[in-house]
Design an enzyme around this catalytic site. Structure first.
Site, PDB file in Angstrom:
ATOM      1  N   ASN A 280      68.221  40.817 142.649  1.00  0.00           N
ATOM      2  CA  ASN A 280      68.145  39.646 143.512  1.00  0.00           C
ATOM      3  C   ASN A 280      66.715  39.157 143.696  1.00  0.00           C
ATOM      4  O   ASN A 280      66.422  37.960 143.533  1.00  0.00           O
ATOM      5  CB  ASN A 280      68.749  40.002 144.878  1.00  0.00           C
ATOM      6  CG  ASN A 280      68.718  38.854 145.858  1.00  0.00           C
ATOM      7  OD1 ASN A 280      68.948  37.710 145.491  1.00  0.00           O
ATOM      8  ND2 ASN A 280      68.442  39.165 147.108  1.00  0.00           N
TER       9      ASN A 280
ATOM     10  N   ASP B 248      80.377  31.152 125.671  1.00  0.00           N
ATOM     11  CA  ASP B 248      81.591  31.743 125.093  1.00  0.00           C
ATOM     12  C   ASP B 248      81.755  33.197 125.523  1.00  0.00           C
ATOM     13  O   ASP B 248      82.864  33.640 125.850  1.00  0.00           O
ATOM     14  CB  ASP B 248      81.550  31.663 123.559  1.00  0.00           C
ATOM     15  CG  ASP B 248      81.884  30.283 123.023  1.00  0.00           C
ATOM     16  OD1 ASP B 248      82.518  29.491 123.753  1.00  0.00           O
ATOM     17  OD2 ASP B 248      81.517  29.996 121.869  1.00  0.00           O
TER      18      ASP B 248
ATOM     19  N   HIS C  39      72.438  35.435 147.558  1.00  0.00           N
ATOM     20  CA  HIS C  39      72.950  34.066 147.501  1.00  0.00           C
ATOM     21  C   HIS C  39      73.488  33.759 146.103  1.00  0.00           C
ATOM     22  O   HIS C  39      72.902  34.163 145.097  1.00  0.00           O
ATOM     23  CB  HIS C  39      71.838  33.064 147.786  1.00  0.00           C
ATOM     24  CG  HIS C  39      71.451  32.939 149.210  1.00  0.00           C
ATOM     25  ND1 HIS C  39      70.793  33.935 149.898  1.00  0.00           N
ATOM     26  CD2 HIS C  39      71.602  31.908 150.086  1.00  0.00           C
ATOM     27  CE1 HIS C  39      70.555  33.521 151.136  1.00  0.00           C
ATOM     28  NE2 HIS C  39      71.040  32.301 151.276  1.00  0.00           N
TER      29      HIS C  39
END
Length: 282
Positions: free
Chosen positions: A151, A250, A120
């Site tokens: 995950n 950044d 997900h």
């Protein structure tokens, strides 16, 4: 930082309104400032002529889909206590019928036997206010091939921590995505799944903006706002502790080409995007 021009911003807003008309289920509780309150990272639009950056809006989250990769470029969502409740996990993985006609629809079985999880982006456990909310997270347009340890351990720990922050009276704006080519799953390295229709990314990342609950959220981001940026290799040998993978916004912008917090005031944006989070991890 990269900025959309005014015309581009208006086009995004118009496209978002059009995309919302195709949403699969009605929202349970509206987000305070919407899922794109921090900005549209890639300037995605709901125009099928732009298949590599297609804006797809759900009441529960908004994403930029890449037709030829079969995965989202990024998914953005709001997380607050109102989104959390008693609804059980639905596990109803399925193709997303709201994609434009003629586009390949990644199916529930497209990852089977690959050694990669159906990972997900917007987590199931972030959408438990209603059954419909939870079910929406199982659309395959919200999935990415994710190494199981990434995950189920590293990313699961970060997701749980985010919900802990929300439960403590905060609201979060979360953007998750991936970049690069090729990951290492339970069955070794792969670059694609489903006969080349689903790309396996090399890195999976997330940016989390943490605010006390309130209104006009992008404008409330200051130089001292906590912003957590995480960049993990999509590798099954990953360390289960997510804190060691913190980076700067950044650096993620440089890796992806996106402008991840474009709606945040410029001075605050510069400060929070350059800083590596050093706060608690649980």
């Amino acid at each position: 930082m990269r900025f959309l021009n005014i015309t581009g911003r208006l086009a995004v807003l118009g496209a978002l309104a059009a995309a919302c008309s195709r949403d699969e289920v009605a929202p349970a509780t509206p987000a305070i400032d919407g899922h794109l309150a921090m900005g549209n990272p890639s300037g995605a639009v709901a125009d099928e002529a732009v298949p590599a950056n297609y804006l797809l809006a759900k009441p529960q989250y908004i994403l930029a889909y890449h037709r030829d990769k079969g995965i989202p470029n990024w998914v953005s969502w709001h997380l607050a206590p109102a989104w959390l409740g008693p609804a059980p996990r639905q596990d109803d993985f399925r193709a997303d019928a709201s994609l434009p006609a003629g586009w390949y629809q990644v199916a529930a079985g497209s990852y089977v036997g690959s050694g990669f999880d159906r990972g997900h982006n917007c987590p199931s456990a972030d959408r438990t206010a209603t059954v419909a909310d939870n079910s929406a997270t199982f659309l395959m347009t919200n999935m990415v091939p994710q190494a199981p340890r990434n995950n189920q351990q590293t990313w699961a720990g970060l997701e749980e921590y985010c919900r802990t922050l929300a439960g403590a009276g905060n609201e979060l704006y979360v953007i998750m995505g991936s970049y690069g080519t090729g990951g290492v799953g339970a069955n070794g390295a792969k670059t694609t799944l489903d006969h080349g229709r689903v790309a396996v990314p090399a890195h999976i990342w997330k940016v989390i903006v943490v605010l006390p609950e309130g209104r006009q959220d992008a404008g409330r981001v200051s130089a001292s706002t906590r912003v957590i940026a995480v960049d993990t290799p999509n590798d099954n040998a990953l360390d289960p502790a997510w804190g060691g993978y913190r980076t700067t916004v950044d650096a993620l912008e440089a890796a992806t080409g996106y402008d991840l917090l474009s709606a945040v005031p410029v001075a605050a944006q510069k400060a929070v995007e350059a800083r590596v989070d050093t706060g608690p991890t649980q």
